[in-house]
Write an enzyme that holds these catalytic residues in place. Sequence first.
Site, PDB file in Angstrom:
ATOM      1  N   ASP A  30      51.131   1.963  65.208  1.00  0.00           N
ATOM      2  CA  ASP A  30      51.820   2.514  64.042  1.00  0.00           C
ATOM      3  C   ASP A  30      50.855   2.544  62.874  1.00  0.00           C
ATOM      4  O   ASP A  30      49.980   1.678  62.768  1.00  0.00           O
ATOM      5  CB  ASP A  30      53.060   1.678  63.689  1.00  0.00           C
ATOM      6  N   THR A  85      61.235  12.639  63.051  1.00  0.00           N
ATOM      7  CA  THR A  85      61.260  14.063  62.690  1.00  0.00           C
ATOM      8  C   THR A  85      62.350  14.252  61.637  1.00  0.00           C
ATOM      9  O   THR A  85      63.420  14.781  61.940  1.00  0.00           O
ATOM     10  CB  THR A  85      61.549  14.955  63.919  1.00  0.00           C
ATOM     11  N   GLU A 146      65.315  10.844  74.066  1.00  0.00           N
ATOM     12  CA  GLU A 146      65.882   9.497  73.980  1.00  0.00           C
ATOM     13  C   GLU A 146      67.317   9.596  73.452  1.00  0.00           C
ATOM     14  O   GLU A 146      67.563  10.303  72.492  1.00  0.00           O
ATOM     15  CB  GLU A 146      65.014   8.690  73.002  1.00  0.00           C
ATOM     16  N   ARG A 149      71.562   4.562  71.034  1.00  0.00           N
ATOM     17  CA  ARG A 149      72.410   4.418  69.842  1.00  0.00           C
ATOM     18  C   ARG A 149      71.929   3.208  69.056  1.00  0.00           C
ATOM     19  O   ARG A 149      71.666   2.157  69.660  1.00  0.00           O
ATOM     20  CB  ARG A 149      73.863   4.188  70.256  1.00  0.00           C
ATOM     21  N   ALA A 254      88.786   9.054  63.741  1.00  0.00           N
ATOM     22  CA  ALA A 254      88.786   9.755  62.456  1.00  0.00           C
ATOM     23  C   ALA A 254      88.475   8.765  61.342  1.00  0.00           C
ATOM     24  O   ALA A 254      88.714   7.577  61.469  1.00  0.00           O
ATOM     25  CB  ALA A 254      90.156  10.390  62.226  1.00  0.00           C
ATOM     26  N   CYS A 262      70.226  10.485  62.608  1.00  0.00           N
ATOM     27  CA  CYS A 262      70.149  11.462  63.709  1.00  0.00           C
ATOM     28  C   CYS A 262      71.140  12.608  63.584  1.00  0.00           C
ATOM     29  O   CYS A 262      70.731  13.756  63.383  1.00  0.00           O
ATOM     30  CB  CYS A 262      70.350  10.745  65.037  1.00  0.00           C
ATOM     31  N   LYS A 265      70.907  15.239  60.509  1.00  0.00           N
ATOM     32  CA  LYS A 265      69.673  16.046  60.435  1.00  0.00           C
ATOM     33  C   LYS A 265      69.453  16.841  61.720  1.00  0.00           C
ATOM     34  O   LYS A 265      68.898  17.933  61.695  1.00  0.00           O
ATOM     35  CB  LYS A 265      68.458  15.192  60.077  1.00  0.00           C
TER      36      LYS A 265
END
Length: 435
Positions: A30, A85, A146, A149, A254, A262, A265
Amino acid sequence: MRISVIGCGYLGAVHAAAMTKLGHDVVGVDVDAAKVAALSAGRAPFYEPGLTELLTETLASGQLRFTTDIAEIKGARVHFVCVGTPQKRGEFAADLTYVDAAFAGALPHLSDGDVLVGKSTVPVGTAERLAVNLQGSGATLAWNPEFLREGLAVQDTLHPNRLVYGVPSGVPGARAKVVLNEVFAAPLAEGVPLVVTDYATAELVKVAANSFLATKISFINAMAELCEATGADVTGLAEAIGYDERIGRKFLNAGLGFGGGCLPKDIRAFMARAGELGVDQALSFLREVDSINMRRRVRMVDLAREVCNGSIVGRRIAVLGAAFKPDSDDVRDSPALSVAAQMQLQGAHVVVTDPQAIENARLKWPDLTFAKTAEEAATGADVVLLATEWAEYRELDPIRLAAVVREKRILDGRNVLDPEAWRVAGWTYRALGRR
Ligand code: UDX
């Protein structure tokens, strides 16, 4: 197998540790030195249940290390690209800066026979474009979306519900498949379904899945609007339609709607890409999905105003939850914080609490007031809003909480409380899509 993981954020950090757990020798890379230092010391840079334990175990095995030096990917046979992204500023499209930088950084260190595996969520067509850059390196590109969650990332990575490989045709694709099968030998042996396909399909699988999930949530939230207009109850409706196996009860909760890094976007980037491809009409429904979702936040502020007899100015409002979902400290596009900030901007005094996300929330909205516990946040409150359904908020005792508030008004932003129990304890209970 020797594996490198490029990008150690939510996806890459979990992936690197999980690949080590599956028996591989892993180096995580990284650009953020602080993140690399934390991970090397066994500290997860974000809250994810089980990750600290997994890091501790895998680092101790000596098979996992983290570095800022991309050259250290040399020698690994498989390289997973796990960079973000995000949405471009002022546009719907995805920002591919980090993906392009990761590929450019990796390229000089690839050897003949290596497999470079994209995991980032990208616009369809990206893999084909990137594969051209790899020509001459002897490496093959595969796309392996991928589906993890947040909050369940460790489990989802070790035991995914399916694996998808997007590979080129012919011998290189067949070889990449063999290598990936070796990487994922453990989940495959558990019987995890595998779909082997082309790049474009693999890229589309991810955004199609997220679009479907977002649509399901906005569908039930649209029904909530109908329920509000007719006096019907959206939770009963969801239960009843959910018994139909073709529909299913999951993702029909609801409430304040979807957020996070995620779903919002991804559906926007998907619409932008469809526009570029000249098929924007095919996804015009996603615009509506997005609008329904954002309307729920506005409606919640209106509901707060309603229970305060027309004005929230000067009212103290406790917001339980800041993360976009429980078991996470991620506040990216969090519906809870969005509503909290709107109420604050409209004159209320908002006090936010969250079991894990206060620090992240404070960085984003320093003007809000933060409290450590639900009771502290609710002390002297005119309204209490449950915005993120952490287990400890679902289990709140209406009698105990009644002792600290100024007015017993509860707004259930996630439809998880028992209205009867709260009403019996003297509270005014209101929720989205319920009487
Ligand atoms: C999602 C996808 O589920 C995952 O497969 C993909 O890899 C990344 O995006 P995540 O963002 O972690 O995962 O959260 P998810 O559990 O899908 O929830 C997204 C949002 O929808 C949350 O804000 C959640 O509160 C909301 N939600 C979910 C609802 O409002 N109602 C529901 O019924 C379900």
